[in-house]
Design an enzyme around this catalytic site. Structure first.
Site, PDB file in Angstrom:
ATOM      1  N   ARG A   1      -5.433  26.593  -8.229  1.00  0.00           N
ATOM      2  CA  ARG A   1      -4.901  25.323  -7.746  1.00  0.00           C
ATOM      3  C   ARG A   1      -4.143  24.661  -8.891  1.00  0.00           C
ATOM      4  O   ARG A   1      -4.738  24.105  -9.813  1.00  0.00           O
ATOM      5  CB  ARG A   1      -6.035  24.419  -7.253  1.00  0.00           C
ATOM      6  CG  ARG A   1      -6.747  24.930  -6.009  1.00  0.00           C
ATOM      7  CD  ARG A   1      -5.818  24.989  -4.824  1.00  0.00           C
ATOM      8  NE  ARG A   1      -6.542  25.063  -3.555  1.00  0.00           N
ATOM      9  CZ  ARG A   1      -5.957  25.159  -2.369  1.00  0.00           C
ATOM     10  NH1 ARG A   1      -4.626  25.208  -2.302  1.00  0.00           N
ATOM     11  NH2 ARG A   1      -6.666  25.221  -1.262  1.00  0.00           N
TER      12      ARG A   1
ATOM     13  N   PRO B   1      -9.499   8.436   1.644  1.00  0.00           N
ATOM     14  CA  PRO B   1      -9.081   7.360   2.544  1.00  0.00           C
ATOM     15  C   PRO B   1      -8.439   6.173   1.843  1.00  0.00           C
ATOM     16  O   PRO B   1      -7.872   5.303   2.502  1.00  0.00           O
ATOM     17  CB  PRO B   1     -10.380   6.951   3.243  1.00  0.00           C
ATOM     18  CG  PRO B   1     -11.470   7.358   2.301  1.00  0.00           C
ATOM     19  CD  PRO B   1     -10.965   8.614   1.652  1.00  0.00           C
TER      20      PRO B   1
ATOM     21  N   ALA C   1      -9.670  27.615   4.661  1.00  0.00           N
ATOM     22  CA  ALA C   1      -9.128  26.380   5.234  1.00  0.00           C
ATOM     23  C   ALA C   1      -7.613  26.475   5.295  1.00  0.00           C
ATOM     24  O   ALA C   1      -6.996  27.311   4.632  1.00  0.00           O
ATOM     25  CB  ALA C   1      -9.546  25.163   4.410  1.00  0.00           C
TER      26      ALA C   1
ATOM     27  N   GLU D   1      -6.840  34.203   6.383  1.00  0.00           N
ATOM     28  CA  GLU D   1      -7.288  34.243   4.995  1.00  0.00           C
ATOM     29  C   GLU D   1      -8.341  35.309   4.733  1.00  0.00           C
ATOM     30  O   GLU D   1      -8.396  35.861   3.625  1.00  0.00           O
ATOM     31  CB  GLU D   1      -7.835  32.876   4.576  1.00  0.00           C
ATOM     32  CG  GLU D   1      -6.766  31.801   4.502  1.00  0.00           C
ATOM     33  CD  GLU D   1      -7.235  30.549   3.797  1.00  0.00           C
ATOM     34  OE1 GLU D   1      -8.429  30.480   3.415  1.00  0.00           O
ATOM     35  OE2 GLU D   1      -6.404  29.641   3.613  1.00  0.00           O
TER      36      GLU D   1
ATOM     37  N   GLU E   1       2.949  34.030   2.892  1.00  0.00           N
ATOM     38  CA  GLU E   1       3.704  34.704   1.845  1.00  0.00           C
ATOM     39  C   GLU E   1       3.420  34.151   0.457  1.00  0.00           C
ATOM     40  O   GLU E   1       3.501  34.880  -0.538  1.00  0.00           O
ATOM     41  CB  GLU E   1       5.207  34.606   2.138  1.00  0.00           C
ATOM     42  CG  GLU E   1       5.654  35.412   3.348  1.00  0.00           C
ATOM     43  CD  GLU E   1       7.150  35.357   3.562  1.00  0.00           C
ATOM     44  OE1 GLU E   1       7.825  34.655   2.789  1.00  0.00           O
ATOM     45  OE2 GLU E   1       7.636  36.019   4.482  1.00  0.00           O
TER      46      GLU E   1
ATOM     47  N   GLU F   1      -5.125  12.316   5.376  1.00  0.00           N
ATOM     48  CA  GLU F   1      -5.661  13.655   5.640  1.00  0.00           C
ATOM     49  C   GLU F   1      -7.098  13.586   6.152  1.00  0.00           C
ATOM     50  O   GLU F   1      -7.952  12.932   5.564  1.00  0.00           O
ATOM     51  CB  GLU F   1      -5.625  14.515   4.386  1.00  0.00           C
ATOM     52  CG  GLU F   1      -6.140  15.925   4.644  1.00  0.00           C
ATOM     53  CD  GLU F   1      -6.242  16.764   3.388  1.00  0.00           C
ATOM     54  OE1 GLU F   1      -6.064  17.986   3.469  1.00  0.00           O
ATOM     55  OE2 GLU F   1      -6.507  16.183   2.307  1.00  0.00           O
TER      56      GLU F   1
ATOM     57  N   ARG G   1       0.856  -1.178   0.000  1.00  0.00           N
ATOM     58  CA  ARG G   1       0.000   0.000   0.000  1.00  0.00           C
ATOM     59  C   ARG G   1       0.899   1.236   0.000  1.00  0.00           C
ATOM     60  O   ARG G   1       1.846   1.313   0.779  1.00  0.00           O
ATOM     61  CB  ARG G   1      -0.907   0.034   1.240  1.00  0.00           C
ATOM     62  CG  ARG G   1      -1.918  -1.113   1.318  1.00  0.00           C
ATOM     63  CD  ARG G   1      -3.035  -0.930   0.321  1.00  0.00           C
ATOM     64  NE  ARG G   1      -4.048  -1.981   0.423  1.00  0.00           N
ATOM     65  CZ  ARG G   1      -4.122  -3.033  -0.372  1.00  0.00           C
ATOM     66  NH1 ARG G   1      -3.217  -3.197  -1.342  1.00  0.00           N
ATOM     67  NH2 ARG G   1      -5.078  -3.927  -0.218  1.00  0.00           N
TER      68      ARG G   1
ATOM     69  N   GLU H   1      -6.760  30.115  10.741  1.00  0.00           N
ATOM     70  CA  GLU H   1      -6.879  30.178   9.285  1.00  0.00           C
ATOM     71  C   GLU H   1      -7.992  31.125   8.851  1.00  0.00           C
ATOM     72  O   GLU H   1      -7.865  31.802   7.829  1.00  0.00           O
ATOM     73  CB  GLU H   1      -7.122  28.780   8.721  1.00  0.00           C
ATOM     74  CG  GLU H   1      -5.965  27.815   8.916  1.00  0.00           C
ATOM     75  CD  GLU H   1      -4.697  28.267   8.206  1.00  0.00           C
ATOM     76  OE1 GLU H   1      -4.819  28.939   7.148  1.00  0.00           O
ATOM     77  OE2 GLU H   1      -3.596  27.956   8.684  1.00  0.00           O
TER      78      GLU H   1
END
Length: 209
Positions: free
Chosen positions: A66, A117, A78, A99, A141, A122, A39, A95
């Site tokens: 992104r 998962p 987030a 932001e 930054e 995460e 895995r 956060e």
């Protein structure tokens, strides 16, 4: 029990990559049939995300590029945890202010989601934040963010129309709408005017368009 017939057990692991945000490991696990299998696991500290709703029922969303998916996204505020042991609530407050410049009096944990998962550890804690007050934003930054407000119902409509793709944002907006339906917060018409002014935040500038 059924779970006992499905469980995989960790046998051994080795580190492949150790980066700033993630670590990659190769594990060997035992399968329910007694065989073994490899895995590839991505270790991540986790993150916190916030659905900030003001007294008029507007949600603040973050616009950013992104590069991993090659497009701009609309997302709820987030950020990642500084360590696996950091309290996600502490990270959420940090956060949100970094932001957006917002602070909140009221917080409600909506969910803790496992983002991928199948290979990644995460987990994102998603909070509903109300009782907002505006302070100064101070993003990292390397963060260049656009901010806008729109009625929560309008944001949910964008989710249902397939115009918002980010998973934490989809979960957060839909759960916030459900949670707020149980409160005394006034509802906002689906086609209420959107506040189209966008604030651009980066470490170098802060201006309103």
């Amino acid at each position: 029990m059924l779970d006992d017939k499905l469980r995989e057990n960790f046998l051994s692991g080795e580190e492949i990559y150790n980066g700033k945000i993630i670590k990659v490991e190769r594990w060997q696990v035992s399968l329910p049939n007694g065989q073994t299998a490899p895995r590839e696991i991505v270790r991540h500290n986790g993150a916190a995300a916030i659905v900030p709703i003001d007294a008029a029922g507007n949600v603040t969303l973050v616009r950013q590029y992104r590069v991993a998916v090659g497009r701009f996204t609309w997302e709820i505020p987030a950020g990642k945890l500084d360590s696996p042991d950091e309290d996600p609530f502490h990270a959420a407050r940090r956060e949100l202010e970094e932001e957006t410049g917002l602070q909140a009096e009221n917080w409600q944990l909506l969910n803790r989601i496992d983002t991928t998962p199948g290979f990644c550890t995460e987990r994102i804690a998603i909070y509903l934040a109300t009782g907002l007050s505006q302070q100064n934003a101070h993003p990292d930054e390397d963060e260049f963010l656009g901010l806008t407000k729109m009625p929560l119902d309008e944001a949910v409509a964008l989710c249902m129309a397939g115009e918002i793709h980010d998973s934490k944002t989809l979960v957060g907006l839909l759960m916030a709408q459900k949670a707020l339906a149980k409160t005394d917060m006034p509802s906002v018409p689906l086609h209420a005017p959107i506040q189209r002014g966008m604030v651009i935040h980066s470490s170098q500038n802060g201006k309103e368009i």
